[in-house]
Design a protein around this motif. Structure first.
Motif, short mmCIF file in Angstrom:
data_model
loop_
_atom_site.label_atom_id
_atom_site.label_comp_id
_atom_site.label_asym_id
_atom_site.label_seq_id
_atom_site.Cartn_x
_atom_site.Cartn_y
_atom_site.Cartn_z
N VAL A 58 54.35 35.06 51.98
CA VAL A 58 54.40 34.05 50.82
C VAL A 58 52.92 34.40 50.14
CG1 VAL A 58 53.91 31.52 50.31
CG2 VAL A 58 55.47 32.12 52.32
N PRO A 59 53.31 34.40 48.65
CA PRO A 59 51.99 34.84 47.87
C PRO A 59 50.79 33.57 48.09
CG PRO A 59 54.05 34.67 46.50
CD PRO A 59 54.44 34.19 47.89
N VAL A 60 49.53 33.97 47.78
CA VAL A 60 48.49 33.17 48.04
C VAL A 60 48.07 32.69 46.74
CG1 VAL A 60 46.01 33.17 48.68
CG2 VAL A 60 47.70 34.27 49.97
N ILE A 61 48.08 31.31 46.54
CA ILE A 61 47.51 30.78 45.28
C ILE A 61 45.97 30.28 45.52
CG2 ILE A 61 47.77 29.07 43.58
CD1 ILE A 61 50.31 30.81 44.00
N GLU A 62 45.33 31.05 44.88
CA GLU A 62 43.72 30.99 44.85
C GLU A 62 43.17 29.88 44.28
OE1 GLU A 62 42.39 32.91 46.69
OE2 GLU A 62 43.50 34.89 47.04
N PRO A 63 42.11 29.26 44.54
CA PRO A 63 41.62 28.04 43.96
C PRO A 63 41.17 28.43 42.37
CG PRO A 63 40.34 28.67 45.77
CD PRO A 63 41.34 29.77 45.74
N VAL A 64 41.49 27.48 41.48
CA VAL A 64 40.92 27.77 40.10
C VAL A 64 39.55 27.83 39.94
CG1 VAL A 64 41.31 26.49 37.97
CG2 VAL A 64 42.92 25.99 39.59
N GLN A 65 39.45 29.05 39.21
CA GLN A 65 38.18 29.34 38.67
C GLN A 65 37.84 29.46 37.50
OE1 GLN A 65 35.84 32.14 41.25
NE2 GLN A 65 37.41 32.61 42.35
N ASP A 66 36.49 29.47 37.10
CA ASP A 66 36.30 29.66 35.46
C ASP A 66 36.37 31.45 35.25
OD1 ASP A 66 34.57 29.22 32.89
OD2 ASP A 66 33.55 30.85 33.90
N ILE A 67 36.83 31.74 34.48
CA ILE A 67 37.14 33.02 34.09
C ILE A 67 35.83 33.88 33.97
CG2 ILE A 67 37.24 33.09 31.55
CD1 ILE A 67 39.05 35.39 31.71
N ALA A 68 34.87 33.54 33.56
CA ALA A 68 33.57 34.13 33.52
C ALA A 68 32.95 34.31 34.90
CB ALA A 68 32.50 33.45 32.41
N ARG A 69 33.10 33.30 35.85
CA ARG A 69 32.50 33.45 37.06
C ARG A 69 33.40 34.37 37.95
NH1 ARG A 69 32.35 27.85 38.15
NH2 ARG A 69 30.48 27.80 36.89
N TRP A 70 34.79 34.11 37.81
CA TRP A 70 35.34 34.91 38.68
C TRP A 70 35.31 36.75 38.21
CZ3 TRP A 70 39.87 38.24 36.84
CH2 TRP A 70 40.57 38.53 37.80
N LEU A 71 35.02 36.94 36.99
CA LEU A 71 34.78 38.18 36.74
C LEU A 71 33.29 38.59 37.10
CD1 LEU A 71 36.15 38.35 32.85
CD2 LEU A 71 37.15 39.28 34.89
N ALA A 72 32.58 37.72 37.00
CA ALA A 72 31.21 38.32 37.48
C ALA A 72 31.29 38.22 39.09
CB ALA A 72 30.09 37.07 37.10
N GLY A 73 32.10 37.76 39.61
CA GLY A 73 32.14 37.77 41.20
C GLY A 73 32.72 39.14 41.71
N GLY A 74 33.39 39.88 40.77
CA GLY A 74 34.05 41.25 41.26
C GLY A 74 35.29 40.98 41.81
N PRO A 75 36.26 40.71 40.75
CA PRO A 75 37.69 40.34 41.45
C PRO A 75 38.45 41.55 41.75
CG PRO A 75 37.49 40.39 38.98
CD PRO A 75 36.10 40.80 39.62
N ALA A 76 39.22 41.18 42.80
CA ALA A 76 40.18 42.10 43.20
C ALA A 76 39.83 43.91 43.57
CB ALA A 76 41.59 42.22 42.45
N ALA A 77 38.90 43.71 44.56
CA ALA A 77 38.21 44.98 44.80
C ALA A 77 39.32 46.00 45.21
CB ALA A 77 37.24 44.86 46.07
N GLY A 78 39.20 47.18 44.59
CA GLY A 78 39.94 48.39 44.85
C GLY A 78 41.22 48.13 44.07
N GLY A 79 41.90 49.37 43.79
CA GLY A 79 43.19 49.26 43.15
C GLY A 79 42.95 49.37 41.41
N MET A 80 43.85 49.30 40.67
CA MET A 80 43.67 49.11 39.21
C MET A 80 43.46 48.15 38.66
SD MET A 80 46.63 52.47 38.06
CE MET A 80 46.01 52.38 36.74
N ARG A 81 43.02 47.87 37.58
CA ARG A 81 42.62 46.58 36.99
C ARG A 81 43.16 46.75 35.51
NH1 ARG A 81 36.35 44.81 38.87
NH2 ARG A 81 36.98 45.00 40.94
#
Length: 243
Positions: free
Chosen positions: A146-169
């Motif tokens: 089952v896919p994981v639905i992550e908590p809602v985040q502000d985009i700037a805060r999410w980007l600053a936190g280093g999203p989706a480590a590894g792989g392509m972006r």
């Protein structure tokens, strides 16, 4: 009638008697199944179990778990959709269709141009609602994860936190000129796709995405809706990866 598939978020083992959780029990009761009726159970770990209804109560259903079988119906790469939440019921439909197409995780984002504004308890309730939609879609389409639905985040805060480590972006952008998605090589085990809300991402948000390592790509000359573009990427990846 096809054998009903039910998600049970508990450990499962052959020979185990089990009282179904409330949601799964309601499903069985709505279908008016009787003792002896077959079921298929999965708990998100990639295994399907045969099961048999042994007792129907007023509000509870007991089953006996049978043999398990490893079933793999996932894409060969883990796709995370990070997206500015579309408004109204479009997010519901997006979660459902993305699950059917094989998404691994969905990150709802609050963007500067977002029509849907969620925070606090309201955001938590919507996330729970979307997770339920993902569960129902996985039951229907045959997935054992089952896919994981992550908590809602502000985009700037999410980007600053280093999203989706590894792989392509990848950043879905309307900027010109951009490499077309169809020309991109897909080799890694994971891809994170960032897509904007109605009206798209602002220049500031795109700049933050570039800093976070997202590569702008184009889906072609047509402007797709906020709830269409992420699904188009998933469909393309599914075809390109053979699933």
């Amino acid at each position: 009638m096809p054998v009903p598939r039910l998600y049970v978020p508990h450990p499962l083992a052959e020979g185990q008697p089990l009282d179904l959780p409330a949601g799964a029990a309601r499903h069985v009761q709505v279908l008016r199944l009787q003792p002896g009726a077959p079921l298929r159970l999965f708990n998100g770990e990639g295994i399907e179990f045969d099961a048999t209804v042994v007792r129907m109560g007023r509000s509870d259903v007991a089953v006996l778990v049978g043999a398990g079988e490893a079933v793999e119906r996932e894409l060969p790469l883990a796709v995370t959709l990070a997206l500015g939440m579309p408004a109204n019921d479009r997010m519901d439909a997006l979660v459902e269709k993305a699950t059917e197409l094989g998404v691994a995780a969905i990150q709802p984002l609050l963007c500067e141009r977002s029509v849907l504004r969620l925070a606090g308890e309201r955001a938590d309730k919507r996330r729970e609602h979307w997770q339920g939609i993902a569960v129902a879609a996985a039951e229907q389409c045959g997935r054992t994860r089952v896919p994981v639905i992550e908590p809602v985040q502000d985009i700037a805060r999410w980007l600053a936190g280093g999203p989706a480590a590894g792989g392509m972006r990848w950043l879905l952008s309307l900027g010109e000129p951009l490499p077309a998605l169809a020309t991109m090589a897909v080799a890694p085990a994971a891809v994170c796709v960032l897509s904007g809300p109605e009206g798209g991402l602002t220049p500031r948000e795109e700049a933050l995405a570039h800093t976070a390592g997202f590569q702008p790509v184009s889906l072609g000359p047509r402007v797709l809706r906020a709830d269409t573009a992420p699904l188009a990427v998933l469909a393309w990846l599914g075809v390109g990866c053979g699933r």
